[in-house]
Write a protein that holds these residues in place. Structure first.
Motif, short mmCIF file in Angstrom:
data_model
loop_
_atom_site.label_atom_id
_atom_site.label_comp_id
_atom_site.label_asym_id
_atom_site.label_seq_id
_atom_site.Cartn_x
_atom_site.Cartn_y
_atom_site.Cartn_z
N GLN A 24 53.20 50.56 25.22
CA GLN A 24 53.72 50.24 26.27
C GLN A 24 53.40 52.28 26.83
OE1 GLN A 24 57.90 49.99 24.46
NE2 GLN A 24 57.81 47.14 26.46
N LEU A 25 53.57 52.07 28.11
CA LEU A 25 53.19 53.05 29.01
C LEU A 25 53.77 53.85 29.98
CD1 LEU A 25 49.64 52.31 29.58
CD2 LEU A 25 50.26 53.78 27.21
N GLN A 26 54.78 55.49 29.91
CA GLN A 26 55.53 55.45 30.49
C GLN A 26 54.51 56.99 31.38
OE1 GLN A 26 59.81 56.95 29.16
NE2 GLN A 26 60.25 57.42 30.90
N ALA A 27 54.47 56.77 32.69
CA ALA A 27 54.23 57.42 33.52
C ALA A 27 55.20 58.66 34.35
CB ALA A 27 53.38 57.20 34.30
N SER A 28 55.22 59.82 33.77
CA SER A 28 55.48 60.96 34.89
C SER A 28 55.38 62.29 35.32
CB SER A 28 56.33 61.31 33.77
OG SER A 28 55.95 62.30 32.23
N GLY A 29 55.74 62.90 35.64
CA GLY A 29 54.69 64.07 36.04
C GLY A 29 54.62 63.94 38.11
N GLY A 30 55.26 63.11 38.56
CA GLY A 30 54.12 63.35 39.81
C GLY A 30 55.58 63.91 40.37
N GLY A 31 55.40 64.13 41.97
CA GLY A 31 56.15 65.08 42.80
C GLY A 31 55.72 65.41 43.73
N LEU A 32 56.46 65.90 44.26
CA LEU A 32 55.87 67.15 46.13
C LEU A 32 55.09 68.02 45.56
CD1 LEU A 32 56.45 66.72 49.49
CD2 LEU A 32 58.70 67.61 49.45
N VAL A 33 53.99 68.57 46.62
CA VAL A 33 53.93 69.59 46.06
C VAL A 33 52.53 69.77 48.18
CG1 VAL A 33 51.25 68.37 45.48
CG2 VAL A 33 51.54 70.99 45.30
N GLN A 34 52.34 71.16 48.03
CA GLN A 34 51.68 71.84 49.08
C GLN A 34 50.16 71.40 48.96
OE1 GLN A 34 52.99 74.99 50.31
NE2 GLN A 34 54.65 74.38 52.04
N ALA A 35 49.48 70.95 50.06
CA ALA A 35 48.25 70.74 49.70
C ALA A 35 47.35 72.57 49.39
CB ALA A 35 47.51 71.28 51.38
N GLY A 36 46.70 71.82 48.20
CA GLY A 36 45.81 73.38 47.62
C GLY A 36 46.55 73.25 46.14
N GLY A 37 47.25 72.67 45.94
CA GLY A 37 48.74 73.10 44.25
C GLY A 37 48.18 72.85 43.67
N SER A 38 48.97 72.13 42.91
CA SER A 38 48.97 71.34 41.15
C SER A 38 49.72 70.52 40.74
CB SER A 38 48.14 72.12 40.42
OG SER A 38 46.97 73.39 40.94
N LEU A 39 49.27 69.81 40.43
CA LEU A 39 50.92 69.09 39.15
C LEU A 39 49.74 67.61 38.20
CD1 LEU A 39 52.19 66.54 42.01
CD2 LEU A 39 52.96 68.18 41.02
N ARG A 40 50.94 68.21 36.84
CA ARG A 40 49.85 67.75 35.66
C ARG A 40 50.50 66.15 35.78
NH1 ARG A 40 51.07 69.33 29.50
NH2 ARG A 40 49.24 69.30 28.36
N LEU A 41 50.27 65.31 35.19
CA LEU A 41 50.27 64.16 34.92
C LEU A 41 50.53 63.47 33.58
CD1 LEU A 41 49.42 61.61 37.67
CD2 LEU A 41 51.20 63.89 37.76
N SER A 42 51.73 62.89 33.11
CA SER A 42 51.59 62.84 31.11
C SER A 42 51.03 61.01 31.56
CB SER A 42 52.64 63.07 31.12
OG SER A 42 52.74 65.13 31.15
N CYS A 43 50.94 60.55 30.77
CA CYS A 43 51.27 59.14 30.42
C CYS A 43 51.36 59.66 28.59
CB CYS A 43 49.85 58.74 30.51
SG CYS A 43 50.44 57.08 29.74
N ALA A 44 53.09 58.47 28.14
CA ALA A 44 53.26 58.69 26.97
C ALA A 44 53.62 57.23 26.76
CB ALA A 44 54.73 59.29 26.73
N GLY A 45 52.84 57.11 25.00
CA GLY A 45 52.18 55.29 24.34
C GLY A 45 53.39 55.14 23.48
N PHE A 46 54.05 54.54 23.77
CA PHE A 46 55.47 53.82 22.56
C PHE A 46 54.29 52.40 21.70
CE2 PHE A 46 58.07 57.06 23.79
CZ PHE A 46 57.49 57.05 25.36
N GLY A 47 54.28 52.18 20.95
CA GLY A 47 54.13 51.54 19.59
C GLY A 47 52.54 50.50 19.57
N GLY A 48 51.92 50.16 18.99
CA GLY A 48 50.87 50.34 19.24
C GLY A 48 50.25 51.55 18.06
N THR A 49 48.57 51.44 17.99
CA THR A 49 47.83 52.73 17.70
C THR A 49 47.28 53.33 19.10
OG1 THR A 49 47.24 51.85 15.44
CG2 THR A 49 46.19 53.92 16.08
N PHE A 50 47.94 54.52 19.51
CA PHE A 50 47.62 55.07 21.05
C PHE A 50 46.35 55.31 20.94
CE2 PHE A 50 48.55 56.79 24.67
CZ PHE A 50 48.12 57.82 25.13
#
Length: 127
Positions: A2-28
């Motif tokens: 199972q996967l869970q994405a996070s880290g999105g948001g509102l940012v101005q052009a030229g800015g930065s964001l870091r998205l994360s994808c967490a894995g649950f179950g299985g051998t990631f």
């Protein structure tokens, strides 16, 4: 897995964001992981991928040099560092996984090649 994405948001052009994808179950560590995005009225498109071997990464042309995909198998996580964001990067971002038994070491760009999907996280870039 199972996967869970996070880290999105509102940012101005030229800015930065870091998205994360967490894995649950299985051998990631046995899964190739990719990020896709979907803007309103458009098809879901490949953004970046990283193989289970850690040896390969692949980027869509428009994000090459601005986005970096990494993974930390000890934390069951994949990250997408997004720099120099543009308005056209605005979309819902999804992480997806496919087991190594299906793809070997290759990274595929097609939506249909991935078996597991996270719920998506919204990225909005304002001018």
């Amino acid at each position: 897995v199972q996967l869970q994405a996070s880290g999105g948001g509102l940012v101005q052009a030229g800015g930065s964001l870091r998205l994360s994808c967490a894995g649950f179950g299985g051998t990631f560590s046995s899964y190739t992981i990719a990020w896709f995005r979907q803007a309103p009225g458009r098809e879901r498109e490949f953004v970046a991928g990283i193989s289970w071997t850690l040896a390969l990464t692949l980027y869509e042309d428009s994000v090459q040099g601005r986005f970096t995909i990494t993974r930390d198998n000890a934390k069951n996580a994949v990250y997408l560092q997004m720099n120099s964001l543009k308005r056209e990067d605005s979309a819902i971002y999804y992480c997806a996984a496919v087991h190594r038994s299906s793809t070997g070491g290759a990274i595929h760009r097609q939506v249909g090649e991935y078996d597991y999907w996270g719920q998506g996280t919204q990225v909005t870039v304002s001018s």
